[in-house]
Design a protein around this motif. Sequence first.
Motif, PDB file in Angstrom:
ATOM      1  N   ARG A  32      -0.452  -0.032  -3.482  1.00 11.65           N
ATOM      2  CA  ARG A  32       0.672   0.356  -4.445  1.00 11.65           C
ATOM      3  C   ARG A  32       0.472  -0.560  -5.633  1.00 11.65           C
ATOM      4  N   SER A  33       1.046  -0.402  -6.818  1.00 14.53           N
ATOM      5  CA  SER A  33       0.806  -0.957  -7.966  1.00 14.53           C
ATOM      6  C   SER A  33       2.229  -1.848  -8.119  1.00 14.53           C
ATOM      7  N   GLY A  34       2.280  -3.025  -7.799  1.00 13.93           N
ATOM      8  CA  GLY A  34       3.537  -3.787  -7.803  1.00 13.93           C
ATOM      9  C   GLY A  34       4.463  -4.052  -6.407  1.00 13.93           C
ATOM     10  N   ASP A  36       7.316  -3.890  -6.048  1.00 16.66           N
ATOM     11  CA  ASP A  36       8.523  -3.001  -5.862  1.00 16.66           C
ATOM     12  C   ASP A  36       7.778  -1.473  -5.781  1.00 16.66           C
ATOM     13  N   ALA A  37       6.800  -1.175  -6.090  1.00 15.64           N
ATOM     14  CA  ALA A  37       6.090   0.348  -5.905  1.00 15.64           C
ATOM     15  C   ALA A  37       6.310   0.847  -4.471  1.00 15.64           C
ATOM     16  N   GLU A  38       6.067   1.940  -4.437  1.00 15.97           N
ATOM     17  CA  GLU A  38       6.113   2.771  -2.969  1.00 15.97           C
ATOM     18  C   GLU A  38       4.660   2.731  -2.830  1.00 15.97           C
ATOM     19  N   TRP A  39       4.299   2.590  -1.455  1.00 11.93           N
ATOM     20  CA  TRP A  39       2.669   2.656  -0.958  1.00 11.93           C
ATOM     21  C   TRP A  39       2.411   4.155  -0.876  1.00 11.93           C
ATOM     22  N   VAL A  40       1.174   4.261  -1.380  1.00 12.09           N
ATOM     23  CA  VAL A  40       0.462   5.707  -1.633  1.00 12.09           C
ATOM     24  C   VAL A  40      -0.600   5.554  -0.512  1.00 12.09           C
ATOM     25  N   ALA A  41      -0.522   6.551   0.511  1.00 10.74           N
ATOM     26  CA  ALA A  41      -1.716   6.562   1.484  1.00 10.74           C
ATOM     27  C   ALA A  41      -2.832   7.148   0.702  1.00 10.74           C
ATOM     28  N   LEU A  42      -4.230   6.345   0.880  1.00  5.71           N
ATOM     29  CA  LEU A  42      -5.156   6.904   0.148  1.00  5.71           C
ATOM     30  C   LEU A  42      -6.171   7.563   1.204  1.00  5.71           C
ATOM     31  N   GLY A  43      -5.969   7.481   2.365  1.00  5.85           N
ATOM     32  CA  GLY A  43      -6.953   7.998   3.509  1.00  5.85           C
ATOM     33  C   GLY A  43      -7.576   7.004   4.403  1.00  5.85           C
ATOM     34  N   GLY A  44      -8.473   7.582   5.063  1.00  6.30           N
ATOM     35  CA  GLY A  44      -8.775   6.520   6.426  1.00  6.30           C
ATOM     36  C   GLY A  44     -10.125   6.912   6.689  1.00  6.30           C
ATOM     37  N   SER A  45     -10.453   5.929   7.750  1.00  9.53           N
ATOM     38  CA  SER A  45     -11.739   6.220   8.625  1.00  9.53           C
ATOM     39  C   SER A  45     -11.941   5.663   9.763  1.00  9.53           C
ATOM     40  N   ALA A  46     -12.776   5.363  10.443  1.00 15.65           N
ATOM     41  CA  ALA A  46     -13.034   4.642  11.649  1.00 15.65           C
ATOM     42  C   ALA A  46     -14.136   3.882  11.816  1.00 15.65           C
ATOM     43  N   THR A  47     -14.012   2.965  12.835  1.00 15.37           N
ATOM     44  CA  THR A  47     -14.936   1.965  12.797  1.00 15.37           C
ATOM     45  C   THR A  47     -16.318   2.582  13.386  1.00 15.37           C
ATOM     46  N   ASP A  48     -17.493   2.036  13.213  1.00 15.95           N
ATOM     47  CA  ASP A  48     -18.893   2.499  13.689  1.00 15.95           C
ATOM     48  C   ASP A  48     -19.126   1.689  14.857  1.00 15.95           C
ATOM     49  N   ALA A  49     -20.332   1.785  15.285  1.00 13.90           N
ATOM     50  CA  ALA A  49     -20.917   1.276  16.573  1.00 13.90           C
ATOM     51  C   ALA A  49     -20.987  -0.246  16.227  1.00 13.90           C
ATOM     52  N   ASP A  50     -20.978  -0.731  14.896  1.00 15.69           N
ATOM     53  CA  ASP A  50     -21.091  -1.974  14.650  1.00 15.69           C
ATOM     54  C   ASP A  50     -19.744  -2.661  14.305  1.00 15.69           C
ATOM     55  N   GLU A  61      -6.985   2.405 -10.063  1.00 15.79           N
ATOM     56  CA  GLU A  61      -6.732   1.397 -11.018  1.00 15.79           C
ATOM     57  C   GLU A  61      -5.027   0.938 -11.071  1.00 15.79           C
ATOM     58  N   GLY A  62      -5.129  -0.183 -11.238  1.00 16.46           N
ATOM     59  CA  GLY A  62      -3.869  -0.915 -11.153  1.00 16.46           C
ATOM     60  C   GLY A  62      -3.072  -1.053  -9.821  1.00 16.46           C
ATOM     61  N   THR A  63      -3.994  -1.130  -8.769  1.00 24.24           N
ATOM     62  CA  THR A  63      -3.678  -1.566  -7.477  1.00 24.24           C
ATOM     63  C   THR A  63      -3.299  -2.928  -7.562  1.00 24.24           C
ATOM     64  N   THR A  64      -2.539  -3.512  -6.827  1.00 23.56           N
ATOM     65  CA  THR A  64      -2.167  -4.810  -6.660  1.00 23.56           C
ATOM     66  C   THR A  64      -1.960  -5.358  -5.328  1.00 23.56           C
ATOM     67  N   HIS A  65      -1.717  -4.460  -4.477  1.00 25.48           N
ATOM     68  CA  HIS A  65      -1.273  -4.728  -3.197  1.00 25.48           C
ATOM     69  C   HIS A  65      -2.268  -3.791  -2.213  1.00 25.48           C
ATOM     70  N   VAL A  66      -2.576  -3.919  -1.146  1.00 24.77           N
ATOM     71  CA  VAL A  66      -3.524  -3.247  -0.167  1.00 24.77           C
ATOM     72  C   VAL A  66      -2.682  -3.269   1.350  1.00 24.77           C
ATOM     73  N   ARG A  67      -2.943  -2.291   1.972  1.00 24.09           N
ATOM     74  CA  ARG A  67      -2.563  -2.117   3.256  1.00 24.09           C
ATOM     75  C   ARG A  67      -3.524  -1.486   4.041  1.00 24.09           C
ATOM     76  N   LEU A  68      -3.999  -2.244   5.442  1.00 27.53           N
ATOM     77  CA  LEU A  68      -4.773  -1.763   6.150  1.00 27.53           C
ATOM     78  C   LEU A  68      -3.977  -1.623   7.334  1.00 27.53           C
ATOM     79  N   ASP A  69      -4.128  -0.237   7.966  1.00 26.35           N
ATOM     80  CA  ASP A  69      -3.546   0.076   9.335  1.00 26.35           C
ATOM     81  C   ASP A  69      -4.378   0.150  10.352  1.00 26.35           C
ATOM     82  N   PHE A  70      -4.400  -0.454  11.470  1.00 27.27           N
ATOM     83  CA  PHE A  70      -5.524  -0.422  12.324  1.00 27.27           C
ATOM     84  C   PHE A  70      -4.943   0.127  13.688  1.00 27.27           C
ATOM     85  N   GLU A  71      -5.348   1.381  14.194  1.00 21.62           N
ATOM     86  CA  GLU A  71      -4.782   2.043  15.251  1.00 21.62           C
ATOM     87  C   GLU A  71      -5.241   1.682  16.469  1.00 21.62           C
ATOM     88  N   THR A  72      -4.868   0.583  17.014  1.00 21.91           N
ATOM     89  CA  THR A  72      -5.480  -0.064  18.261  1.00 21.91           C
ATOM     90  C   THR A  72      -5.221   0.205  19.597  1.00 21.91           C
TER      91      THR A  72
END
Length: 129
Positions: A32-34, A36-50, A61-72
């Motif tokens: 999100r960019s601020g 008070d801004a809405e979160w925008v889902a950018l996509g994802g991936s998965a961990t490799d063997a390492d 551009e303009g990103t101020t906050h990042v959220r990582l969601d780990f599906e444990t």
Amino acid sequence: MSTETTASVSTHILDTSVGRPAEGVAISLSARSGSDAEWVALGGSATDADGRCKDLPALPEGTTHVRLDFETEAYFSKKQAEAQQDAPRVRDSGAFFPEVTITFAVNPGEHYHVPLLLNPFGYSVYRGS
């Protein structure tokens, strides 16, 4: 990769209960960019063997906050099933934390490596290098 106008993010997971990387954990990235801004889902991936996730989407551009969601939950369910193949079921340890969400602030031009130290009943994160 970060530029002068954007930040970049990477992560990896270590399963501290076995002292090994956590393979196959799905991770999604939002930005999100601020405050008070809405979160925008950018996509994802998965961990490799390492335990690394090397192909997270780039931050806009303009990103101020990042959220990582780990599906444990799926990771721990798979580990439990593998452990129970040759042993009687002792207890249902399931996933106490079925997901882990880490939110952090970023500055343009900087790289943020955010490792997750994970075990069935706790976790810790830090800004790595």
